[in-house]
Design a protein around this motif. Structure first.
Motif, mmCIF file in Angstrom:
data_model
loop_
_atom_site.group_PDB
_atom_site.id
_atom_site.type_symbol
_atom_site.label_atom_id
_atom_site.label_comp_id
_atom_site.label_asym_id
_atom_site.label_seq_id
_atom_site.Cartn_x
_atom_site.Cartn_y
_atom_site.Cartn_z
ATOM 1 N N HIS A 69 34.119 44.644 45.118
ATOM 2 C CA HIS A 69 35.410 45.165 44.661
ATOM 3 C C HIS A 69 36.432 45.209 45.794
ATOM 4 N N VAL A 87 36.069 33.801 41.023
ATOM 5 C CA VAL A 87 37.059 33.285 41.976
ATOM 6 C C VAL A 87 36.455 33.207 43.376
ATOM 7 N N LEU A 88 35.786 34.263 43.789
ATOM 8 C CA LEU A 88 35.272 34.293 45.160
ATOM 9 C C LEU A 88 33.861 33.723 45.268
ATOM 10 N N PHE A 100 42.855 38.898 37.705
ATOM 11 C CA PHE A 100 43.589 39.497 38.827
ATOM 12 C C PHE A 100 44.943 40.033 38.359
ATOM 13 N N TYR A 129 45.857 44.014 38.557
ATOM 14 C CA TYR A 129 46.950 44.418 39.437
ATOM 15 C C TYR A 129 48.133 44.971 38.634
ATOM 16 N N LYS A 134 28.433 36.150 51.674
ATOM 17 C CA LYS A 134 27.460 35.293 50.983
ATOM 18 C C LYS A 134 26.225 35.023 51.853
ATOM 19 N N LEU A 192 37.616 43.216 38.452
ATOM 20 C CA LEU A 192 37.223 42.991 39.853
ATOM 21 C C LEU A 192 35.867 42.283 39.913
ATOM 22 N N ASN A 193 34.982 42.622 38.974
ATOM 23 C CA ASN A 193 33.702 41.895 38.903
ATOM 24 C C ASN A 193 33.943 40.415 38.638
ATOM 25 N N GLU A 214 37.678 47.626 36.810
ATOM 26 C CA GLU A 214 36.417 47.340 37.502
ATOM 27 C C GLU A 214 35.761 46.075 36.959
ATOM 28 N N LEU A 271 31.016 35.201 44.761
ATOM 29 C CA LEU A 271 30.016 36.107 45.340
ATOM 30 C C LEU A 271 28.804 36.192 44.413
ATOM 31 N N PRO A 272 27.622 36.396 44.992
ATOM 32 C CA PRO A 272 26.408 36.372 44.175
ATOM 33 C C PRO A 272 26.342 37.553 43.207
ATOM 34 N N GLY A 273 25.745 37.281 42.027
ATOM 35 C CA GLY A 273 25.640 38.307 40.979
ATOM 36 C C GLY A 273 24.695 39.376 41.417
ATOM 37 N N ILE A 317 36.656 38.634 39.216
ATOM 38 C CA ILE A 317 37.262 37.984 40.387
ATOM 39 C C ILE A 317 36.178 37.685 41.422
ATOM 40 N N SER A 318 35.321 38.660 41.677
ATOM 41 C CA SER A 318 34.357 38.441 42.757
ATOM 42 C C SER A 318 33.349 37.349 42.389
ATOM 43 N N LYS A 319 33.018 37.235 41.115
ATOM 44 C CA LYS A 319 32.059 36.185 40.741
ATOM 45 C C LYS A 319 32.728 34.835 40.535
ATOM 46 N N TYR A 351 42.382 33.744 37.070
ATOM 47 C CA TYR A 351 43.580 34.365 37.629
ATOM 48 C C TYR A 351 44.079 35.488 36.721
ATOM 49 N N ALA A 354 37.611 41.705 46.170
ATOM 50 C CA ALA A 354 38.497 41.300 45.077
ATOM 51 C C ALA A 354 39.868 41.953 45.225
#
Lengths: 389, 378
Positions: B282, A384-385, A319, A323, B265, A377-378, A374, A387-389, A380-382, A316, B285
């Motif tokens: 991005h 928290v979300l 983020f 922000y 995904k 954001l990487n 940036e 998303l695949p590397g 967060i996407s890996k 967190y 996110a």
């Protein structure tokens, strides 16, 4: 009266008696911050008195344990102390990377001896710390850092260069990421503390677009660092570094906490008959910004309450950092627009030596230092979300 | 108060999400649309929802409600935003209940609130007269006639107005369009003589009504609150409703976002999941971040509404922020889903359509950003 109410009453009375009147006025700029340390020159007797009095109660670090120089306060008590200080507009007695960044990491990963040696001088403002992370070729890809340590039994010999070391020229000690194994990227980094007065350490300030030089290049030429100042296990420094970075990011994100722009805008631009800012497009921009800023402020509040409720916040902080810093940049763009040509004064008393312009320029670094937007954001996407590397 | 849900509220959230996912998923809204259902929602389901206590969240327990307050209503609205469950929840259980609580006499509250909470009576509010939300611009006239009044004029964008048992009408008893003084609220039956109700099928597969009042009689006892003094109470009640609408928008944004992340995904192009592309990571996110700060603004506003007092600043903050975020989330969801996002077979279309209607309801982003600025002193 509950314990907390009694604590509030007692705290209020103590602050009334002990916070000097001049320490209840707004800070006008960089010079008014109290950083402490061996090289620090106090701006006034009041500034010194205020630091000493707060430190004597452990209130420069209210929640740290008493044996390490802290106040031993619970989170609720610390919240009361903060609100009582805010009530009388008390300045922060001490601004310190030791408190904000190193302290939490030492409390978590340090040995009892390390805590006893390093934490109390931080709490008293006697030792000022700097952070040796980035290198010329290790910015966003921090783990590729190359400053290296040679094992010499009870000590290391360190060689290499750091960059963007905040206030390295003013600091007494440094916490540093050093390569102790070249065969593994992340698993070959150690977290080491040493004295900036050691032989072989030199610093060179970097002049920024703001005209200030808060950062330095820092060079290590055969610097001796004792192994008792290795924090955590050897080659496991990345774990300490990541933990510390979450604190750094939370700290930076607090810059996004707004002082509302409404007063400034009304004073500067004036209102029409309906009490609305005369410049309608700017009014629209300010409102749009403030809606985000206030929502972000409530998010900081919610994040703290989530932690208090025992919920793990993890990434967190990434983020919040991303922000908060983007908001702060946006906010300073608006401050410049609101002030018009007054914002462009670079020298002179009227503008406090170009405070508006220099602050605005300084914010451009907010979304770079402590991991760029940036990079956040990487994360967060890996993390928290998922998303695949 | 801590800015997190307490245990009781957490349980309400779980039970609402469980119930709505099972009984009123988006597939049910699709079926209502495909069947050209004239009610626009399932009456049986509304009865069940009322038994669950959803219709009476804002009604005190002594009057047959569940007394969960605005935080509770926001929790259920958010869950409905995720499933797009069609019902008179917002019109009757939130908006009408708020207005009656704010403006009604004890007798009116006693007569209406228990019936609303039980789901036996559906009440809705008729406020807008043009394509813009502007209560003070009301021109629908209420003229003295004998002991009562006669109402003449038009209303539009009245949610569930085609099936509501009773309609709360904002009317002008004195003054000019633009005056906040001189406005009054009346309670009229949908079947009242001289009231023409035109059902309007909306883009979101829900229904609202256009109402034409041709000298509709309203007795003195139909007056809700004091004559000419309705504005303050109405605006206060609308503020509560606006925050609950913001919560439904938050639910829509959250759902669209969650679906999109799952899709990123699964969907493969160039031999890899498209979620491995940084350009999409991005954007995802950033959308995550906007939803998080929206959640804080909405929860804070809900809590403040329960605490009482004037919450205009909080309501406009929450409604503006949620409107902006829902617009972003629905647009991003369609873009990141690619072609499938444009198909009617896929559900995303229902969400973007519902979002735009709710964004507009009781003031859009511009309305509330402007009002937020005024409340902030500029």
């Amino acid at each position: 009266m509950s314990d907390l109410e009694a604590f509030r009453a007692e705290t209020r009375a103590w602050l009334e008696d002990n916070c000097p009147p001049s320490m209840r006025t707004p800070m006008k700029g960089e010079a008014d911050f109290c950083w402490g340390g061996r090289k620090f020159k106090f701006q006034s007797d009041d500034q010194k008195k205020w630091l000493e009095r707060m430190a004597s109660r452990g209130w420069t670090v209210p929640t740290w344990p008493k044996e390490y120089g802290g106040g031993g306060l619970s989170k609720d008590e610390a919240k009361i102390l903060a609100s009582e200080m805010k009530r009388i507009k008390a300045r922060s007695p001490l601004t310190s990377f030791g408190i904000w960044m190193l302290g939490p990491a030492l409390l978590k990963f340090g040995t009892h001896e390390q805590k006893l040696e390093h934490l109390p001088p931080i709490a008293r403002g006697e030792i000022r710390w700097c952070q040796g992370y980035s290198e010329p070729n290790a910015g966003s890809d921090l783990a590729s850092l190359a400053t290296k340590a040679e094992d010499k039994g009870d000590h290391y010999i360190i060689n290499g260069q750091k960059i963007w070391t905040s206030y390295a020229d003013k600091a007494d000690w440094i916490f540093c990421l050093i390569r102790t194994d070249t065969s593994s990227k992340h698993e070959g980094i150690s977290f080491i503390l040493f004295d900036m007065a050691s032989e072989g350490v030199s610093t060179k300030p970097i002049k920024l677009i703001s005209g200030y030089s808060p950062f330095c290049e820092t060079f290590f030429d055969d610097v001796k660092a004792y192994k008792k100042n290795l924090v955590g296990e050897v080659n496991k420094g990345w774990t300490v570094a990541k933990y510390l970075l979450t604190h750094e990011r939370t700290g930076i994100s607090e810059m996004g906490l707004p002082v509302p722009l409404n007063r400034l805008a009304v004073d500067k631009l004036g209102t029409n008959g309906a009490g609305e800012l005369s410049e309608t497009m700017l009014r629209h921009q300010i409102a749009e910004h403030e809606i985000d800023a206030m929502s972000f402020m409530f998010t900081m509040e919610r994040a703290q309450d989530e932690v208090k409720a025992g919920n793990e916040m993890g990434a967190y902080s990434s983020f919040l950092k991303a922000y908060g810093t983007e908001l702060n940049k946006d906010r300073h763009e608006l401050i410049v627009k609101i002030n018009g040509s007054d914002a462009f004064e670079w020298e002179g008393q009227f503008s406090n030596n170009g405070e508006i312009a220099r602050s605005w320029l300084r914010t451009k670094g907010n979304s770079i230092e402590g991991g760029t937007t940036e990079v956040q954001l990487n994360i967060i996407s890996k993390r928290v979300l998922g998303l695949p590397g | 108060m801590a800015l997190v849900l307490n245990e009781e509220q957490q349980l309400l959230k779980e039970s609402a999400e469980g119930f709505l996912t099972e009984k009123a998923p988006v597939s049910q809204l699709r079926k209502l649309r495909d069947d050209a259902d004239e009610t626009g929602f399932s009456k049986e389901l509304w009865t069940e929802m009322s038994e669950m206590g959803f219709a009476g969240l804002l009604v005190d327990e002594e009057q047959g409600g569940t007394g969960f307050g605005y935080v509770g209503a926001g929790i259920v609205a958010e869950a409905m935003g995720k499933t797009l469950s069609a019902s008179p929840f917002m019109a009757s259980g939130v908006v009408a209940a708020s207005v009656i609580k704010a403006a009604g006499s004890d007798a009116q509250k006693e007569a209406l609130l228990p019936a609303i909470a039980a789901g036996e009576v559906i009440v809705t509010l008729a406020v807008d007269e043009t394509s813009r939300h502007a209560p003070e611009e009301t021109v629908l006239k209420a003229e003295k006639s004998g002991d009562g009044y006669k109402l003449s004029g038009m209303k539009t964008f009245v949610p569930e107005g085609h099936v509501a048992d009773k309609i709360i009408v904002l009317a002008r008893t004195s003054g000019e369009a633009g005056d906040t003084e001189g406005l009054s609220l009346f309670l009229v039956d949908r079947g009242a003589s001289g009231l023409i109700v035109d059902r309007t099928v909306s883009v979101d597969s829900r229904n609202w009504a256009k109402l034409t009042f041709e000298g509709v009689s309203a007795g003195a006892d139909a007056l809700l609150g004091r004559e000419g003094k309705a504005y303050g109470a109405l605006d206060g009640a609308l503020d509560g409703a606006r925050i609950v609408v913001a919560a439904e928008l938050l639910g829509i944004a959250q759902h669209c976002f969650d679906e999109t992340v799952e899709y990123l995904k699964e969907r493969k192009q160039f031999g890899v999941p498209i979620g491995s592309f940084q350009a999409l990571q991005h954007r995802a996110a950033q959308l995550y971040s906007e939803i998080e700060i929206t959640r804080s603004a909405v929860l804070k506003a809900l809590q403040m509404a329960d605490a009482g007092g004037n919450v205009s600043w909080f309501a406009s903050l929450a409604k503006a922020k949620a409107s902006k975020t829902a617009e972003l989330a629905t647009n991003e969801a369609i873009q990141m889903h690619g072609g499938i996002g444009m198909t009617d077979e896929f559900d995303m279309g229902f969400y973007i359509k519902r979002a735009r209607v709710l964004q507009h309801l009781y003031g859009d982003f511009n309305y509330h950003a402007d009002r937020f600025a005024r409340c902030s002193g500029y």
